[in-house]
Design a protein around this motif. Structure first.
Motif, PDB file in Angstrom:
ATOM      1  N   VAL A 429     143.483  98.737  92.068  1.00 56.73           N
ATOM      2  CA  VAL A 429     143.067  99.667  91.018  1.00 56.73           C
ATOM      3  C   VAL A 429     142.693  98.909  89.753  1.00 56.73           C
ATOM      4  CG1 VAL A 429     143.729 101.726  89.718  1.00 56.73           C
ATOM      5  CG2 VAL A 429     144.645 101.366  92.018  1.00 56.73           C
ATOM      6  N   ARG A 430     141.560  99.239  89.199  1.00 59.59           N
ATOM      7  CA  ARG A 430     141.059  98.579  87.990  1.00 59.59           C
ATOM      8  C   ARG A 430     141.668  99.222  86.742  1.00 59.59           C
ATOM      9  NH1 ARG A 430     134.737  98.335  88.269  1.00 59.59           N
ATOM     10  NH2 ARG A 430     134.942 100.349  87.224  1.00 59.59           N
ATOM     11  N   ARG A 431     141.662  98.487  85.648  1.00 58.47           N
ATOM     12  CA  ARG A 431     142.303  98.973  84.426  1.00 58.47           C
ATOM     13  C   ARG A 431     141.711 100.294  83.941  1.00 58.47           C
ATOM     14  NH1 ARG A 431     143.897  95.800  78.799  1.00 58.47           N
ATOM     15  NH2 ARG A 431     144.528  97.678  77.676  1.00 58.47           N
ATOM     16  N   ASP A 432     140.404 100.436  83.976  1.00 58.14           N
ATOM     17  CA  ASP A 432     139.816 101.676  83.464  1.00 58.14           C
ATOM     18  C   ASP A 432     140.208 102.876  84.320  1.00 58.14           C
ATOM     19  OD1 ASP A 432     138.264 100.775  85.565  1.00 58.14           O
ATOM     20  OD2 ASP A 432     136.345 100.977  84.540  1.00 58.14           O
ATOM     21  N   GLU A 433     140.464 102.662  85.620  1.00 55.47           N
ATOM     22  CA  GLU A 433     140.980 103.744  86.458  1.00 55.47           C
ATOM     23  C   GLU A 433     142.380 104.149  86.005  1.00 55.47           C
ATOM     24  OE1 GLU A 433     140.374 103.429  90.861  1.00 55.47           O
ATOM     25  OE2 GLU A 433     139.750 101.400  90.332  1.00 55.47           O
ATOM     26  N   VAL A 434     143.242 103.164  85.812  1.00 55.64           N
ATOM     27  CA  VAL A 434     144.618 103.433  85.406  1.00 55.64           C
ATOM     28  C   VAL A 434     144.649 104.209  84.100  1.00 55.64           C
ATOM     29  CG1 VAL A 434     146.797 102.381  84.682  1.00 55.64           C
ATOM     30  CG2 VAL A 434     145.531 101.410  86.601  1.00 55.64           C
ATOM     31  N   GLU A 435     143.840 103.808  83.153  1.00 50.94           N
ATOM     32  CA  GLU A 435     143.863 104.462  81.845  1.00 50.94           C
ATOM     33  C   GLU A 435     143.293 105.872  81.910  1.00 50.94           C
ATOM     34  OE1 GLU A 435     142.284 101.834  78.862  1.00 50.94           O
ATOM     35  OE2 GLU A 435     143.984 100.453  79.070  1.00 50.94           O
ATOM     36  N   ALA A 436     142.288 106.100  82.744  1.00 50.24           N
ATOM     37  CA  ALA A 436     141.766 107.457  82.924  1.00 50.24           C
ATOM     38  C   ALA A 436     142.825 108.356  83.564  1.00 50.24           C
ATOM     39  CB  ALA A 436     140.500 107.422  83.777  1.00 50.24           C
ATOM     40  N   GLN A 437     143.570 107.814  84.511  1.00 53.12           N
ATOM     41  CA  GLN A 437     144.645 108.578  85.143  1.00 53.12           C
ATOM     42  C   GLN A 437     145.728 108.938  84.132  1.00 53.12           C
ATOM     43  OE1 GLN A 437     144.071 106.357  89.487  1.00 53.12           O
ATOM     44  NE2 GLN A 437     145.945 106.019  88.345  1.00 53.12           N
ATOM     45  N   TRP A 438     146.145 107.955  83.341  1.00 53.67           N
ATOM     46  CA  TRP A 438     147.203 108.219  82.369  1.00 53.67           C
ATOM     47  C   TRP A 438     146.749 109.227  81.310  1.00 53.67           C
ATOM     48  CZ3 TRP A 438     151.939 108.051  83.147  1.00 53.67           C
ATOM     49  CH2 TRP A 438     152.576 106.995  83.795  1.00 53.67           C
ATOM     50  N   LYS A 439     145.517 109.172  80.908  1.00 58.69           N
ATOM     51  CA  LYS A 439     145.025 110.113  79.892  1.00 58.69           C
ATOM     52  C   LYS A 439     145.172 111.549  80.386  1.00 58.69           C
ATOM     53  CE  LYS A 439     140.951 111.176  77.063  1.00 58.69           C
ATOM     54  NZ  LYS A 439     139.536 110.803  76.751  1.00 58.69           N
ATOM     55  N   TRP A 440     144.832 111.778  81.648  1.00 56.34           N
ATOM     56  CA  TRP A 440     144.926 113.121  82.232  1.00 56.34           C
ATOM     57  C   TRP A 440     146.378 113.543  82.376  1.00 56.34           C
ATOM     58  CZ3 TRP A 440     145.875 115.436  87.273  1.00 56.34           C
ATOM     59  CH2 TRP A 440     145.289 116.693  87.433  1.00 56.34           C
ATOM     60  N   ILE A 441     147.227 112.620  82.827  1.00 59.34           N
ATOM     61  CA  ILE A 441     148.648 112.925  83.021  1.00 59.34           C
ATOM     62  C   ILE A 441     149.338 113.195  81.685  1.00 59.34           C
ATOM     63  CG2 ILE A 441     150.866 111.917  83.715  1.00 59.34           C
ATOM     64  CD1 ILE A 441     149.123 112.827  86.067  1.00 59.34           C
ATOM     65  N   ASP A 442     149.027 112.405  80.670  1.00 57.25           N
ATOM     66  CA  ASP A 442     149.641 112.603  79.353  1.00 57.25           C
ATOM     67  C   ASP A 442     149.311 113.985  78.790  1.00 57.25           C
ATOM     68  OD1 ASP A 442     150.717 110.102  79.504  1.00 57.25           O
ATOM     69  OD2 ASP A 442     149.477 109.203  77.942  1.00 57.25           O
TER      70      ASP A 442
END
Length: 481
Positions: A429-442
């Motif tokens: 998983v690439r960093r921009d994927e991780v951050e997009a996921q966290w933004k939605w979860i937050d």
């Protein structure tokens, strides 16, 4: 950087993950000749152990977790010969120079698998840098959890990025190593029959379920701090959603695949309070065994969620108006991970006047416990049809266990460890994927906090709170059970 690393370093080498998954996976790769005969495998953890003591720990792990038909004493002995051990307290810089000295020559490439507590990520990266173990010929695999929200995730990613370029960072989501998950891409992009229907014109809705029958399994402190949303939805379920919903990549390579996944994640619409349910298991029975509640298992009161159900939307042309229902929980009715693609009904039933009733086609992709792909289609029951036409839903099955019965069944970490050693980042998983996921979860957690929504109780051994049933039935949809 060399294509394949000549040295593998395992942090957390005495932990549960190493014993259950990593060591059996590495042995399986060795048994099949998929790793180099001279690959050096170093384990490190706080325990003071000699090489022989660590090899004995590894032998015991293989004895417990390897299937009986995989146990070959001669091959186990040669595999154990790959293993070495160096104790290390990763919370301080002291000891990293000794680790580097023990590793010796890493000019052939070093692959690091980092499975440690989140608070150790930053000091571990600093220690690797200080000891010269973060050079251009070193790549690092990061096991979750990588933070508990977007801000903490960025802190960890910034720390790793200070020492490693993005193309040398391999963020692990073990679901991506599952054979059936990879088959999802083959199903979509290697078969002409599916892609023309794989959109809002052909699909009514999508369901993703990951059900667990277990409780805390000794992870009390970690799980109570994390909960189901961050433990399962933020990574595994959103990665599955991205693979289902992404546009066809130009090639099956790391850049193309991950570019398309991150586009999907950025298109996720924020979830409203009416589109989410979270719960916590009460006492009940699972598999005929009476079990206690979450607070019984934890030993204290808690409002941590053990169940989440969400209605998600991907706001783009392909998926406009198609709901993605996500559901995961502990102490569920059965252990099951599956994806259900519910197609739309045909526009006109030509059999209606003769009594023929239609059901829309449904594609079921089962990830565990067994692996199969099942397409439900309509067929006519045999007969002379004097009393009308009888149509029945029948399955077209692709059992991966049967269709590929001669192929070696592999656990996800075998593929991921091999790709880490070989330097192929496609399934990471690439960093921009991780951050997009966290933004939605937050954003979901912010709604829970703002609305003061408490977890709803559900009986252990059920499929979750009744509100999760209502979540789908408001749309005329029932969970696939």
């Amino acid at each position: 950087m060399p294509t394949s690393s000549s040295t593998l370093l395992l942090f957390g080498a005495t932990g549960d993950l190493a014993k259950r998954m990593l060591l059996p996976s590495l042995y399986a790769l060795h048994e099949d000749g998929l790793i180099a005969e001279d690959l050096r495998i170093f384990g490190t953890a706080r325990s003071a152990l000699s090489d022989d003591e660590y090899r004995e720990i590894a032998r015991e792990a293989l004895d417990e977790y390897l299937p009986e038909d995989r146990k070959d004493e001669a091959k186990i002995a040669t595999f154990l010969g790959h293993l070495r051990y160096q104790s290390l307290d990763a919370s301080t810089l002291e000891g990293f120079d000794d680790l580097a000295a023990r590793l010796g020559d890493i000019s052939g490439g070093l692959a690091i698998f980092l499975s440690t507590a989140p608070f150790l990520f930053e000091p571990t990266i600093r220690g690797l840098q200080s000891a010269g173990l973060a050079g251009e010929n070193v790549r690092i695999g990061l096991e979750k959890p990588l933070g508990n929200d977007l801000a903490s995730s960025r802190v960890i990613n910034d720390a790793v990025a200070s020492a490693f370029d993005e193309d040398r960072i391999f963020r692990i989501d073990h679901y991506l190593g599952k054979e059936t998950v990879q088959n999802l891409m083959a199903l979509r992009f290697a078969n002409a029959m599916f892609e023309p229907l794989w959109n809002a014109n052909g699909i009514d809705h999508v369901e993703i379920t990951i059900g667990e029958t277990v409780g805390l399994e000794g992870r009390n402190a970690f799980y109570d701090e994390t909960g189901a949303l961050r433990d399962m939805v933020q990574n595994h379920m959103l990665q599955l959603l991205a693979l289902i919903a992404m546009e066809p990549p130009a090639d099956f390579d790391a850049t193309s695949v991950r570019d398309e996944k991150v586009k999907v994640l950025r298109c996720l619409r924020p979830v409203t309070a009416e589109e989410m349910v979270h719960g916590q298991y009460a006492g009940g029975a699972v598999g005929g065994e009476v079990v206690g509640s979450y607070t019984d298992d934890l030993g204290e009161p808690s409002d941590t969620e053990t169940f989440v159900a969400l209605k998600a939307h991907v706001e783009n042309w392909r998926w406009q108006g198609v709901p993605f229902y996500l559901r995961t929980g502990k102490r569920m009715a059965e252990r099951r991970s599956e994806i259900v693609i519910q197609f739309k009904c045909v526009p006109h039933n030509i059999f209606a006047e003769r009594g023929g009733k239609l059901a829309a086609n449904r594609l079921v992709i089962r990830l565990q416990p067994e692996e199969h792909v099942r397409l439900m289609v309509m067929a006519k029951e045999p007969g002379m049809d004097r009393d009308g036409v009888t149509l029945r839903e029948v399955p077209l099955d692709l059992s991966l266990t049967q269709a590929f019965s001669k192929a070696r069944r592999r656990i996800a970490y075998e593929r991921l460890l091999l790709d880490l050693v070989d330097g192929d980042p496609t399934l990471f998983v690439r960093r921009d994927e991780v951050e997009a996921q966290w933004k939605w979860i937050d954003a979901i957690r912010a709604v829970w906090s703002k609305e003061a929504i408490a977890p709803k109780s559900y009986s252990a051994g059920s499929w979750g709170p009744s509100a999760s049933v209502a979540l789908t039935e408001r749309d005329g949809v029932s969970w696939h059970e």
